[in-house]
Design an enzyme around this catalytic site. Structure first.
Site, PDB file in Angstrom:
ATOM      1  N   TYR A 198      11.671 -22.193 -26.182  1.00 12.82           N
ATOM      2  CA  TYR A 198      10.828 -22.867 -27.185  1.00 12.82           C
ATOM      3  C   TYR A 198      11.418 -24.234 -27.534  1.00 12.82           C
ATOM      4  O   TYR A 198      10.731 -25.261 -27.470  1.00 12.82           O
ATOM      5  CB  TYR A 198      10.703 -22.006 -28.453  1.00 12.82           C
ATOM      6  CG  TYR A 198      10.207 -22.799 -29.645  1.00 12.82           C
ATOM      7  CD1 TYR A 198       8.903 -23.275 -29.677  1.00 12.82           C
ATOM      8  CD2 TYR A 198      11.051 -23.107 -30.719  1.00 12.82           C
ATOM      9  CE1 TYR A 198       8.446 -24.033 -30.747  1.00 12.82           C
ATOM     10  CE2 TYR A 198      10.606 -23.858 -31.791  1.00 12.82           C
ATOM     11  CZ  TYR A 198       9.304 -24.325 -31.800  1.00 12.82           C
ATOM     12  OH  TYR A 198       8.859 -25.086 -32.853  1.00 12.82           O
ATOM     13  N   ASP A 236      -8.865 -24.367 -25.711  1.00 13.94           N
ATOM     14  CA  ASP A 236      -7.456 -24.408 -25.333  1.00 13.94           C
ATOM     15  C   ASP A 236      -7.116 -25.796 -24.757  1.00 13.94           C
ATOM     16  O   ASP A 236      -7.898 -26.352 -23.980  1.00 13.94           O
ATOM     17  CB  ASP A 236      -7.220 -23.325 -24.273  1.00 13.94           C
ATOM     18  CG  ASP A 236      -5.752 -23.041 -24.075  1.00 13.94           C
ATOM     19  OD1 ASP A 236      -5.343 -21.895 -24.336  1.00 13.94           O
ATOM     20  OD2 ASP A 236      -5.006 -23.956 -23.666  1.00 13.94           O
ATOM     21  N   LYS A 269      10.142 -28.452 -26.809  1.00 17.20           N
ATOM     22  CA  LYS A 269      10.073 -29.589 -27.746  1.00 17.20           C
ATOM     23  C   LYS A 269      10.900 -30.752 -27.197  1.00 17.20           C
ATOM     24  O   LYS A 269      10.473 -31.910 -27.234  1.00 17.20           O
ATOM     25  CB  LYS A 269      10.588 -29.190 -29.130  1.00 17.20           C
ATOM     26  CG  LYS A 269       9.752 -28.157 -29.845  1.00 17.20           C
ATOM     27  CD  LYS A 269       8.381 -28.686 -30.220  1.00 17.20           C
ATOM     28  CE  LYS A 269       7.540 -27.656 -30.949  1.00 17.20           C
ATOM     29  NZ  LYS A 269       6.124 -27.991 -30.980  1.00 17.20           N
ATOM     30  N   TYR A 298      10.756 -31.223 -37.721  1.00 21.19           N
ATOM     31  CA  TYR A 298      10.780 -30.447 -38.965  1.00 21.19           C
ATOM     32  C   TYR A 298      12.069 -29.642 -39.030  1.00 21.19           C
ATOM     33  O   TYR A 298      12.491 -29.061 -38.037  1.00 21.19           O
ATOM     34  CB  TYR A 298       9.669 -29.393 -39.048  1.00 21.19           C
ATOM     35  CG  TYR A 298       8.268 -29.803 -38.675  1.00 21.19           C
ATOM     36  CD1 TYR A 298       7.845 -31.113 -38.663  1.00 21.19           C
ATOM     37  CD2 TYR A 298       7.344 -28.805 -38.354  1.00 21.19           C
ATOM     38  CE1 TYR A 298       6.535 -31.430 -38.323  1.00 21.19           C
ATOM     39  CE2 TYR A 298       6.048 -29.110 -38.016  1.00 21.19           C
ATOM     40  CZ  TYR A 298       5.653 -30.440 -37.993  1.00 21.19           C
ATOM     41  OH  TYR A 298       4.363 -30.731 -37.648  1.00 21.19           O
ATOM     42  N   PHE A 299      12.570 -29.492 -40.249  1.00 21.61           N
ATOM     43  CA  PHE A 299      13.656 -28.546 -40.461  1.00 21.61           C
ATOM     44  C   PHE A 299      13.004 -27.186 -40.770  1.00 21.61           C
ATOM     45  O   PHE A 299      12.334 -26.662 -39.904  1.00 21.61           O
ATOM     46  CB  PHE A 299      14.674 -29.116 -41.453  1.00 21.61           C
ATOM     47  CG  PHE A 299      15.589 -30.081 -40.705  1.00 21.61           C
ATOM     48  CD1 PHE A 299      15.080 -31.253 -40.144  1.00 21.61           C
ATOM     49  CD2 PHE A 299      16.905 -29.756 -40.426  1.00 21.61           C
ATOM     50  CE1 PHE A 299      15.870 -32.093 -39.345  1.00 21.61           C
ATOM     51  CE2 PHE A 299      17.708 -30.587 -39.638  1.00 21.61           C
ATOM     52  CZ  PHE A 299      17.185 -31.750 -39.106  1.00 21.61           C
ATOM     53  N   VAL A 351      19.943  -9.510 -43.484  1.00 22.16           N
ATOM     54  CA  VAL A 351      20.649 -10.803 -43.509  1.00 22.16           C
ATOM     55  C   VAL A 351      21.585 -10.802 -42.305  1.00 22.16           C
ATOM     56  O   VAL A 351      22.492  -9.962 -42.214  1.00 22.16           O
ATOM     57  CB  VAL A 351      21.438 -10.983 -44.826  1.00 22.16           C
ATOM     58  CG1 VAL A 351      22.256 -12.273 -44.786  1.00 22.16           C
ATOM     59  CG2 VAL A 351      20.500 -10.974 -46.031  1.00 22.16           C
ATOM     60  N   SER A 380      10.861 -30.332 -33.721  1.00 20.55           N
ATOM     61  CA  SER A 380      11.627 -29.364 -34.505  1.00 20.55           C
ATOM     62  C   SER A 380      13.108 -29.720 -34.474  1.00 20.55           C
ATOM     63  O   SER A 380      13.599 -30.302 -33.489  1.00 20.55           O
ATOM     64  CB  SER A 380      11.419 -27.984 -33.877  1.00 20.55           C
ATOM     65  OG  SER A 380      12.368 -27.082 -34.345  1.00 20.55           O
TER      66      SER A 380
HETATM   67  N1  LIG Z   1       6.498 -23.415 -38.795  1.00 22.55           N
HETATM   68  C1  LIG Z   1       7.708 -23.848 -38.488  1.00 22.55           C
HETATM   69  O1  LIG Z   1       8.707 -23.376 -39.026  1.00 22.55           O
HETATM   70  C2  LIG Z   1       7.886 -24.975 -37.495  1.00 22.55           C
HETATM   71  C3  LIG Z   1       9.122 -25.634 -37.415  1.00 22.55           C
HETATM   72  C4  LIG Z   1       9.271 -26.664 -36.494  1.00 22.55           C
HETATM   73  C5  LIG Z   1       8.220 -27.025 -35.659  1.00 22.55           C
HETATM   74  N2  LIG Z   1       7.039 -26.361 -35.753  1.00 22.55           N
HETATM   75  C6  LIG Z   1       5.935 -26.733 -34.848  1.00 22.55           C
HETATM   76  O2  LIG Z   1       4.801 -27.089 -35.603  1.00 22.55           O
HETATM   77  C7  LIG Z   1       3.613 -26.728 -34.916  1.00 22.55           C
HETATM   78  C8  LIG Z   1       2.751 -25.886 -35.821  1.00 22.55           C
HETATM   79  O3  LIG Z   1       3.509 -24.755 -36.245  1.00 22.55           O
HETATM   80  P1  LIG Z   1       2.865 -23.616 -37.139  1.00 22.55           P
HETATM   81  O4  LIG Z   1       3.961 -22.974 -37.891  1.00 22.55           O
HETATM   82  O5  LIG Z   1       1.699 -24.153 -37.871  1.00 22.55           O
HETATM   83  O6  LIG Z   1       2.392 -22.621 -35.980  1.00 22.55           O
HETATM   84  P2  LIG Z   1       1.074 -21.726 -35.935  1.00 22.55           P
HETATM   85  O7  LIG Z   1       1.269 -20.746 -34.833  1.00 22.55           O
HETATM   86  O8  LIG Z   1       0.752 -21.224 -37.283  1.00 22.55           O
HETATM   87  O9  LIG Z   1      -0.045 -22.800 -35.515  1.00 22.55           O
HETATM   88  C9  LIG Z   1      -0.207 -23.241 -34.192  1.00 22.55           C
HETATM   89  C10 LIG Z   1      -1.692 -23.173 -33.854  1.00 22.55           C
HETATM   90  O10 LIG Z   1      -1.872 -23.647 -32.528  1.00 22.55           O
HETATM   91  C11 LIG Z   1      -2.819 -22.827 -31.865  1.00 22.55           C
HETATM   92  N3  LIG Z   1      -2.535 -22.952 -30.429  1.00 22.55           N
HETATM   93  C12 LIG Z   1      -1.437 -22.544 -29.745  1.00 22.55           C
HETATM   94  N4  LIG Z   1      -1.533 -22.865 -28.446  1.00 22.55           N
HETATM   95  C13 LIG Z   1      -2.706 -23.523 -28.288  1.00 22.55           C
HETATM   96  C14 LIG Z   1      -3.381 -24.108 -27.180  1.00 22.55           C
HETATM   97  N5  LIG Z   1      -2.863 -24.084 -25.952  1.00 22.55           N
HETATM   98  N6  LIG Z   1      -4.582 -24.689 -27.384  1.00 22.55           N
HETATM   99  C15 LIG Z   1      -5.148 -24.713 -28.627  1.00 22.55           C
HETATM  100  N7  LIG Z   1      -4.553 -24.162 -29.710  1.00 22.55           N
HETATM  101  C16 LIG Z   1      -3.356 -23.582 -29.552  1.00 22.55           C
HETATM  102  C17 LIG Z   1      -2.622 -21.437 -32.459  1.00 22.55           C
HETATM  103  O11 LIG Z   1      -3.782 -20.630 -32.387  1.00 22.55           O
HETATM  104  C18 LIG Z   1      -2.251 -21.760 -33.907  1.00 22.55           C
HETATM  105  O12 LIG Z   1      -3.385 -21.711 -34.766  1.00 22.55           O
HETATM  106  C19 LIG Z   1       4.054 -25.990 -33.649  1.00 22.55           C
HETATM  107  O13 LIG Z   1       4.023 -26.902 -32.571  1.00 22.55           O
HETATM  108  C20 LIG Z   1       5.474 -25.581 -33.957  1.00 22.55           C
HETATM  109  O14 LIG Z   1       6.258 -25.469 -32.806  1.00 22.55           O
HETATM  110  C21 LIG Z   1       6.832 -25.354 -36.657  1.00 22.55           C
END
Ligand SMILES: NC(=O)c1ccc[n+]([C@@H]2O[C@H](COP(=O)([O-])OP(=O)(O)OC[C@H]3O[C@@H](n4cnc5c(N)ncnc54)[C@H](O)[C@@H]3O)[C@@H](O)[C@H]2O)c1
Length: 364
Positions: free
Chosen positions: A161, A69, A165, A189-190, A229, A135
């Site tokens: 959330y 972590d 960010k 990211y969008f 929807v 994001s």
């Molecule tokens: N997927 C989307 O739509 C999206 C959009 C905008 C931004 N993001 C950002 O992109 C990043 C990745 O998103 P994702 O969709 O792959 O999410 P995800 O939940 O699939 O992946 C995040 C990973 O981080 C790990 N994690 C969380 N907290 C942790 C910690 N304290 N220490 C170690 N590991 C930890 C989780 O186990 C997970 O495997 C995130 O920061 C998310 O906020 C995602």
């Protein structure tokens, strides 16, 4: 390029796994940390299922996987002390908007404290190059479209959330102001959707999906009955919300360009860059595109608006093109068909394999 070491946090997740694949294919060495809160690991394996599949797809090995972590600063210290890390790519975080409203302290603790630990350790070991997952939620409900990076951030965020960010971007700006050698790219990211073209890695939502595409694929595969929807009285062509959907493989290439950029160029300071296509689609347009791409009907019903949903959100994607020479190349059909391929091959996501093993064992 060979042998450059990237440290990837949260690499086992949806975005991280696709990016690690891209980094390995392009000659980077990768070490990863993930605390497994949002991914699947099977008994007896040292790697989460997503990363096992990444290794199969690339034929390359992840140098080291650390089950840990980011809030564990001693662990971070030992990772940086024992590895010559060149660049950090920071995905780790909690990302469920609704959950963040119910559990704000969990989100601030995990996302903010984890990132501060990471930044402090990077500073201690003089690693000053970072690519951060931000994001479009930092913009909240935009006053104009398309959204450029100059739009105000923070004040319109509708949930904890999004605020994590925003706050983290502010912290990173201060770090760069104080230490001019730092180079941080915050990728906003969008709406990333779809899956790797193999259908072997993809998005596995925990419980009921909160995002459109995984909901559509779960309805199409029969895991859920119908799609909800949220609202058809927005000021758009068909009344449903508009979002800028982006293929996950394009997003992964965007990260590769970002690490190439901070590694190869003198690119000091904090840089926020949108990653989107620059084009928005309504919810009904996405449903239709999915039906055309896959030949599968998606039953849906219109329900009331969801609080906090903006009417239309899409990027001005020109800065990414100018600075990173990156542009999304895959269209909506491709997003839909890859998402469908992943869902069909993995009806229970990464859990499929476990379920089969469990079923077999229970019959012994
Ligand atoms: N997927 C989307 O739509 C999206 C959009 C905008 C931004 N993001 C950002 O992109 C990043 C990745 O998103 P994702 O969709 O792959 O999410 P995800 O939940 O699939 O992946 C995040 C990973 O981080 C790990 N994690 C969380 N907290 C942790 C910690 N304290 N220490 C170690 N590991 C930890 C989780 O186990 C997970 O495997 C995130 O920061 C998310 O906020 C995602």
């Amino acid at each position: 390029m060979m042998g450059r070491l990237v440290f990837v946090t949260g690499a086992a997740g949806y975005v991280g796994s696709h990016c690690v694949l891209e980094f390995l294919v392009n000659g980077y060495d990768v070490i990863v940390i993930d605390n497994l809160v949002n991914c699947v690991i099977t008994d007896g394996n040292e790697l989460p299922e997503s990363l096992i599949r990444v290794q199969h797809l690339t034929g390359k090995k992840i140098k080291q996987f650390i089950d840990g972590d980011l809030r564990d600063s001693h662990l971070l210290d030992s990772i940086f002390a024992n590895n010559d890390i060149d660049v950090v790519i920071h995905f780790a975080g909690l990302k469920a908007v609704g959950e963040s409203i119910d559990k704000p302290l969990l989100y601030y603790d995990n996302n903010i404290i984890g990132t501060i630990n990471l930044l402090k350790t990077m500073k201690k070991y003089k690693v000053d190059k970072l690519v951060f997952s931000s994001s479009s939620t930092v913009y909240g409900e935009p006053e104009q479209l398309p959204i450029t990076e100059h739009f105000p951030t923070g004040q319109n965020c509708t949930n904890p959330y999004g605020r994590t960010k925003y706050m983290l971007e502010e912290i990173m700006k201060d770090v760069c102001r104080a230490s001019p050698d730092w180079s941080i790219i915050s990728l906003r990211y969008f709406n990333p959707v779809g899956a790797h073209f193999s259908g072997d890695i993809g998005e596995q939502p925990n419980g009921e999906p909160k995002n459109l595409m995984p909901y559509i694929t779960q309805v199409a595969v029969g895991v859920r009955q119908e799609l909800k929807v949220f609202g058809n009285d927005y000021k758009t062509s068909d009344g449903t919300c508009i979002r800028d959907y982006l293929h996950i493989e394009d997003l992964a290439v965007g990260h590769l360009k970002a690490i190439d950029k901070i590694y190869n160029n003198n690119f000091p300071g904090f840089h926020a860059i949108n990653l989107g296509t620059g084009r928005g689609y309504t919810v009904l347009e996405v449903i239709r595109a999915f039906e055309v791409a896959t030949g599968v009907k998606v039953p849906y019903k219109i329900v009331g608006r969801r609080p906090g949903d903006a009417c239309a959100v899409y990027a001005d994607a020109r800065l990414a093109q100018e600075v990173l020479e990156w542009k999304a190349t895959r269209g909506l059909q491709d997003m839909c068909s890859s998402a469908w391929k992943w869902q069909q091959k993995n009806p229970n996501g990464y859990r499929s394999k476990i379920n089969i093993v469990q079923i077999l064992l229970s019959k012994l």
